[in-house]
Design a protein around this motif. Structure first.
Motif, PDB file in Angstrom:
ATOM      1  N   ALA A 129       0.818  -1.215   0.000  1.00 28.04           N
ATOM      2  CA  ALA A 129       0.000   0.000   0.000  1.00 28.04           C
ATOM      3  C   ALA A 129       0.849   1.261   0.000  1.00 28.04           C
ATOM      4  O   ALA A 129       0.331   2.368  -0.204  1.00 28.04           O
ATOM      5  CB  ALA A 129      -0.925   0.008   1.218  1.00 28.04           C
ATOM      6  N   GLY A 130       2.150   1.081   0.246  1.00 28.40           N
ATOM      7  CA  GLY A 130       3.047   2.232   0.263  1.00 28.40           C
ATOM      8  C   GLY A 130       3.038   2.990   1.567  1.00 28.40           C
ATOM      9  O   GLY A 130       3.551   4.107   1.643  1.00 28.40           O
ATOM     10  N   ASP A 404      13.390  -2.903  -0.405  1.00 26.99           N
ATOM     11  CA  ASP A 404      12.023  -2.887  -0.957  1.00 26.99           C
ATOM     12  C   ASP A 404      11.897  -3.889  -2.103  1.00 26.99           C
ATOM     13  O   ASP A 404      10.904  -4.623  -2.206  1.00 26.99           O
ATOM     14  CB  ASP A 404      11.678  -1.486  -1.467  1.00 26.99           C
ATOM     15  N   VAL A 405      12.879  -3.895  -2.981  1.00 26.01           N
ATOM     16  CA  VAL A 405      12.852  -4.824  -4.121  1.00 26.01           C
ATOM     17  C   VAL A 405      12.907  -6.262  -3.618  1.00 26.01           C
ATOM     18  O   VAL A 405      12.151  -7.130  -4.080  1.00 26.01           O
ATOM     19  CB  VAL A 405      14.025  -4.536  -5.081  1.00 26.01           C
ATOM     20  N   GLU A 406      13.780  -6.528  -2.650  1.00 23.91           N
ATOM     21  CA  GLU A 406      13.889  -7.870  -2.068  1.00 23.91           C
ATOM     22  C   GLU A 406      12.552  -8.305  -1.478  1.00 23.91           C
ATOM     23  O   GLU A 406      12.107  -9.449  -1.680  1.00 23.91           O
ATOM     24  CB  GLU A 406      14.975  -7.858  -0.992  1.00 23.91           C
ATOM     25  N   GLY A 426       7.164 -11.533 -15.109  1.00 19.34           N
ATOM     26  CA  GLY A 426       7.656 -11.498 -13.742  1.00 19.34           C
ATOM     27  C   GLY A 426       8.259 -10.157 -13.381  1.00 19.34           C
ATOM     28  O   GLY A 426       8.040  -9.629 -12.284  1.00 19.34           O
ATOM     29  N   LEU A 427       9.015  -9.561 -14.315  1.00 18.24           N
ATOM     30  CA  LEU A 427       9.629  -8.263 -14.058  1.00 18.24           C
ATOM     31  C   LEU A 427       8.562  -7.172 -13.967  1.00 18.24           C
ATOM     32  O   LEU A 427       8.645  -6.257 -13.138  1.00 18.24           O
ATOM     33  CB  LEU A 427      10.642  -7.946 -15.161  1.00 18.24           C
ATOM     34  N   GLU A 428       7.541  -7.274 -14.814  1.00 14.90           N
ATOM     35  CA  GLU A 428       6.438  -6.318 -14.771  1.00 14.90           C
ATOM     36  C   GLU A 428       5.715  -6.393 -13.424  1.00 14.90           C
ATOM     37  O   GLU A 428       5.318  -5.372 -12.852  1.00 14.90           O
ATOM     38  CB  GLU A 428       5.461  -6.610 -15.914  1.00 14.90           C
ATOM     39  N   ARG A 429       5.571  -7.601 -12.901  1.00 13.04           N
ATOM     40  CA  ARG A 429       4.918  -7.795 -11.605  1.00 13.04           C
ATOM     41  C   ARG A 429       5.694  -7.060 -10.501  1.00 13.04           C
ATOM     42  O   ARG A 429       5.116  -6.333  -9.691  1.00 13.04           O
ATOM     43  CB  ARG A 429       4.844  -9.291 -11.285  1.00 13.04           C
ATOM     44  N   ILE A 430       7.022  -7.241 -10.473  1.00 10.68           N
ATOM     45  CA  ILE A 430       7.834  -6.580  -9.450  1.00 10.68           C
ATOM     46  C   ILE A 430       7.750  -5.066  -9.607  1.00 10.68           C
ATOM     47  O   ILE A 430       7.657  -4.321  -8.621  1.00 10.68           O
ATOM     48  CB  ILE A 430       9.302  -7.055  -9.535  1.00 10.68           C
ATOM     49  N   ARG A 434       6.272  -2.306  -6.774  1.00 14.59           N
ATOM     50  CA  ARG A 434       7.106  -1.226  -6.243  1.00 14.59           C
ATOM     51  C   ARG A 434       6.656   0.141  -6.756  1.00 14.59           C
ATOM     52  O   ARG A 434       7.348   1.138  -6.578  1.00 14.59           O
ATOM     53  CB  ARG A 434       8.576  -1.456  -6.585  1.00 14.59           C
ATOM     54  N   GLY A 435       5.492   0.177  -7.423  1.00 18.00           N
ATOM     55  CA  GLY A 435       4.901   1.451  -7.788  1.00 18.00           C
ATOM     56  C   GLY A 435       5.478   2.087  -9.039  1.00 18.00           C
ATOM     57  O   GLY A 435       5.280   3.290  -9.262  1.00 18.00           O
TER      58      GLY A 435
END
Length: 977
Positions: A129-130, A404-406, A426-430, A434-435
């Protein structure tokens, strides 16, 4: 409505599939209504922005989605209290779970898992949610782990007291005076746990504590409690798990019990403690048990950890143990796809090590530099003037960005993963988690972050005192050794300095083609100090320099290489590492120096060597070759260079062992396929074609499972088909079909395996064909079907689970794939198959016992056991999912709950990852088996890097423990013991 869930509006998350996300949200809300959570059931109408956020979160995180499907009611309290208040309350419940009336080990395990899962999901939602920064998430996760460990320890201590095994001073405060010291290490000790982190613990006990009734029995008692602690926290049950728990950081884990007397531990650290253990103890913190005794232990360890003098000498040792042999400069762009956020270039470990190194140097004099938290210590280091404010701000910013990425990587499926996905989706999902607006925007920010960290990390080792050109005399003129030069070489790490002088004089006297020109000798003279420093760091410097000398002797010219190494310290250190750690790779570049040219590609480390990449390179490399023999030679050259470059990527950590296995297999597919096509075309020129004739190469073994290593042979079967009425081929020299394909197969074997001036492509093994070496080298496809259905033994069907077509006619390939799938799916006698597999393993164990504990294939509980488990499960239809897999790793990950428990499956997956990782590295570096007594120190560092363990004794203990777990599962699921 009560308190807001997050205190502010959540960040908008774009679902992967909006329609599906909406349907999944509705399922969860409907389930909430059925569970009596009516406010949650009406969320879409009452709080549409929260509902939209939940839909996005569930779309991006399968872990969040699956957990909320099972327990939507965990969200209901958020209508009354904020998320963080609720997480704190859950943590308090966890901490007190041991004291509930009537609690048993089973009920405690269930309650801890229920509460931890709820807190875990709420932390994930706040992160997505940030509203929860990474600093908040790691603090809450660490507090939750503290509470869970404390509850388990207090339960175990009180139970031991009630059973008369301990005499606790206060039954209601079991830890106080118990003498049981539980130290949290690593990220738990620092209060920096990641989302799906293991927890590292060390367990000590005070043998003379008042609670201990019999000091002689204490080791057994507390070690039993340790084993139960691991079960309470780690075992996967129908409720999940709490925290995976690791005790391998204790002193000498290969030969010590799980719980160690304090006095024995202190004696160990004083007499045998290593620098990596000093670094580990920086973060140590009592987290449960007897806190007073725990603080006493840490106080006793202060002289070991924090030395009074400026400990520059520790840098090299800790650096080596951390497997960060150099600062990775000069290797071009950094790949985003597949990058390891923790251990990769510019990753979290480099920031942590940046801080720890400075702490080890200065912490003895400045107590304020002895803290556990990474970011807080960056600030203290800045205040003391050890780093500048810009470096502190930069590393702090990137540390939290990378954390955050981890967390995003781990939130997808609650896996202890650190690698970014390799695929677009998968990369698009991450990126969305992460916004970021797109994967491209995320990739740009991620690469910039890594570069920023890498630049500071590299600068640390440029400014730190270390070996350089100014360490002393380096004079190699004349015939007499210069005494000061001998002393300098000794200080650099060379054991036979006089022999090294003689070798270097050979270079400077121009006795090799590479050093005949004056300019080449001049460049080499300028390079020599840095070269000797780099080779000195390999820890077997004399052998490394001799291998480099052999390499130099074979070079046709040297100016370009010497200039390149002079301007590229990273490449020089890489070359030194190859010479010192990888005799096999050193032999390759010594025999074929041209393979070294591939290292000049600036994009080498950022390009993943997948099939598309290799296919494009191969097509370009073969474009000019039209003659049959030239085409085969170019195939051999290409394969040798690409095997080397895949190996270098593995050596430097640009790819991991699993990716290397796929890359080696993709390379084999492409080059064997190209060789096969060339042979078929050339053979047809003389003998024509058989009417309706077509053939395929069926890959078996590790080729079939796409898990080849650098030195693997390839197991294949050649299958052919033709018109039923075909009598002979239509060429100038016609042949009957069986004779035609037998000779064609012999040609394929010669093209792939015959030694030439350019070496061999692959050693081919045909023993897995029907009837083995007694059968024809080429098999008619109908005969293959009949044999597999009526005559094949159990082991042949087990081998067939890894079969896939790697080359040849596409139509026949599809038919053979269908045949293999049908054969494998056929009903079979479960008891007989398992009995046959168990007996086969026993025969192998008798006839081919393992050489030693490093024979990872043959040891009980080694790779053969894992492969047998995967193969028998596949044949019995015990793999989850509808698609067939040839991969042993994937098969183990898909073992059905009916075949083995979730915890056992996780253990098998981890074991296969460990054993294959070690096998990939050892096969890359060595031509033969691992000899533990004569292992290049550089190879030991690489093996440790692959496992993220601190020293060989820890790794060997881990191998033994892992193999024991595998054998236990094998005995249970295959042999029925």
């Amino acid at each position: 409505m009560g308190a807001d869930w997050f205190g502010t509006s959540p960040r908008r998350l774009e679902p992967i599939d909006p329609e599906r996300a909406a349907a999944e949200l509705q399922d969860v809300l409907s389930s909430a209504g059925e569970a009596g959570c009516h406010r949650l059931a009406g969320l879409a109408q009452a709080r549409p922005e929260i509902a939209a956020f939940l839909a996005g979160a569930m779309s991006l995180s399968s872990y969040v989605r699956d957990t909320l499907r099972r327990r939507p009611q965990m969200l209901e309290p958020l209508f009354d209290v904020g998320w963080e208040t609720r997480v704190d309350a859950i943590t308090d419940e966890v901490r007190a779970a041991w004291s509930v009336d009537g609690v048993t080990e089973k009920s405690l395990m269930a309650e801890l898992r229920r509460l931890k899962t709820e807190a875990h999901v709420l932390i994930a939602l706040a992160d997505l949610a940030g509203v929860a920064e990474a600093a908040t998430s790691v603090r809450l996760l660490s507090a939750l782990a503290d509470a869970a460990v404390g509850a388990a320890i207090d339960f175990l201590l009180r139970e031991a007291h009630d059973q008369g095994k301990l005499n606790l001073p206060d039954r209601d405060r079991p830890g106080e005076g118990s003498g049981f010291v539980v130290l949290g290490m690593g990220k738990l000790g620092a209060g920096e746990l990641n989302f799906s982190s293991d927890i590292d613990l060390i367990l000590f006990f005070e043998a003379d504590a008042p609670a201990i009734r019999d000091p002689l029995d204490a080791t057994d008692l507390f070690s039993r409690l340790a084993r139960r602690l691991i079960r309470i926290l780690s075992d996967r049950t129908e409720h999940g798990y709490v925290f995976r728990t690791d005790l391998r950081l204790r002193p000498d884990p290969g030969s010590t019990p799980l719980a160690i007397p304090v006095e024995a531990a202190l004696n160990y650290y004083e007499g045998r403690g290593q620098n990596w253990e000093r670094a580990a103890m920086i973060k140590a913190r009592p987290v449960a048990g007897d806190f007073e005794a725990g603080m006493g232990v840490l106080k006793e360890l202060q002289p070991f950890v924090w030395r009074k003098y400026m400990d520059y000498a520790a840098i090299a040792d800790v650096h080596s143990i951390k497997r960060q042999i150099h600062a990775h400069k000069g290797h071009g762009e950094i790949a985003v796809r597949g990058h390891n956020v923790k251990l990769g270039r510019g990753g979290i470990r480099e920031i942590e090590f940046f801080v720890q190194t400075q702490q080890l140097i200065a912490g003895g004099r400045f107590p304020e530099l002895r803290g556990r938290e990474t970011v807080a210590m960056l600030e203290r280091l800045t205040e003391r003037g050890w780093i500048d404010a810009d470096a502190c701000a930069s590393l702090t910013r990137q540390y939290w960005f990378l954390r955050d990425v981890e967390h995003a990587i781990q939130m997808v499926a609650d896996e202890q993963a650190h690698d970014l996905p390799e695929d677009d989706a998968g990369l698009e999902r991450i990126a969305r988690m992460r916004g970021f607006a797109s994967a491209e925007a995320f990739s740009e920010a991620f690469r910039a972050s890594l570069k920023e960290v890498e630049s500071h990390y590299a600068a640390l080792f440029e400014t730190a005192p270390q070996l350089s050109a100014g360490v002393g005399n380096l004079v190699f003129t004349g015939d007499v050794d210069d005494p000061d030069t001998l002393q300098t070489l000794s200080s650099l790490g060379f054991e036979r300095p006089s022999d090294i002088c003689r070798v270097i004089r050979t270079w400077h006297f121009g006795r090799y083609r590479a050093t005949r020109s004056a300019e080449a000798r001049e460049r080499l003279t300028e390079l020599t100090p840095a070269l000797l420093a780099a080779f000195g760091r390999t820890r077997r410097a004399d052998e490394a320099i001799i291998r480099f000398d052999e390499f130099l002797a074979g070079l046709p010219a040297g100016i370009q290489l010497f200039s390149l190494l002079q301007s590229n310290p990273g490449l020089l250190q890489l070359l030194a590492n190859i010479m010192g750690a990888a005799p096999r790779l050193a032999a390759i570049i010594t025999r074929r120096p041209h393979v070294f040219d591939g290292l000049l590609d600036p994009l080498l480390m950022s390009e993943l060597p997948n099939k598309a990449y290799l296919a494009a390179r191969l097509e370009s490399f073969l474009a000019a070759a039209t003659i049959y023999e030239e085409r085969l030679d170019r195939l051999r050259i290409f394969a040798a260079e690409q095997k080397f470059l895949i190996g270098i990527r593995l050596l430097t950590g640009a790819i991991d062992a699993a990716r290397a296995g796929k890359a080696f297999s993709d390379l084999a597919d492409l080059t064997i396929g190209a060789a096969f096509d060339a042979v078929v075309a050339e053979f047809a020129r003389r003998h024509g074609h058989v009417p309706g004739g077509r053939a395929v190469v069926l890959g078996m073994g590790k080729l079939g499972s796409r898990e080849l290593t650098a030195g693997s042979d390839v197991d294949v079967i050649l299958l052919y088909d033709h018109d039923s009425d075909a009598e002979e081929s239509d060429g100038d020299k016609p042949l009957a079909p069986s004779q035609y394909y037998a000779r064609l197969t012999q040609r394929v074997i010669a093209a792939v395996s015959a030694p030439t001036a350019e070496g061999v492509l692959y050693e081919i093994d045909l023993r897995l064909r029907p009837s083995g070496n007694k059968g024809p080298v080429a098999t008619y496809v109908e005969a293959f079907r009949k044999y597999q259905k009526t005559e094949a033994w159990s082991w042949e069907h087990m081998a067939l689970t890894r079969a896939r077509v790697v080359a040849g006619d596409e139509g026949l390939a599809a038919a053979v794939a269908d045949d293999v799938a049908a054969i494998l799916a056929a009903p079979r006698d479960r008891a007989r198959l398992l009995k046959d597999a168990c007996e086969m393993r026993a025969i192998i164990e008798t006839e081919k016992p393992p050489r030693d504990g490093w024979d990872l294939k043959l040891i009980p509980g080694g790779l053969i056991d894992l492969e047998f488990i995967a193969q028998t499960a596949g044949l019995l239809g015990e793999l989850d999912g509808d698609t067939r897999t040839t991969s042993t790793a994937e098969a183990l990950a898909r073992l059905s709950p009916g075949f083995c428990e979730a915890q056992a499956r996780d253990d098998l997956v981890a074991a296969y990852r460990l054993f294959m990782g070690l096998t990939q590295v050892s096969r890359l570096c060595l031509t033969g088996a691992i000899d533990r007594k004569d292992m290049p120190p550089g190879l030991a560092d690489l093996l440790l890097a692959n496992t993220d363990l601190p020293e060989m004794a820890v790794l060997e203990a881990h191998i033994r423990e892992t193999a024991k777990r595998v054998r236990t599962v094998f005995d249970a699921v295959v042999c029925g013991k």
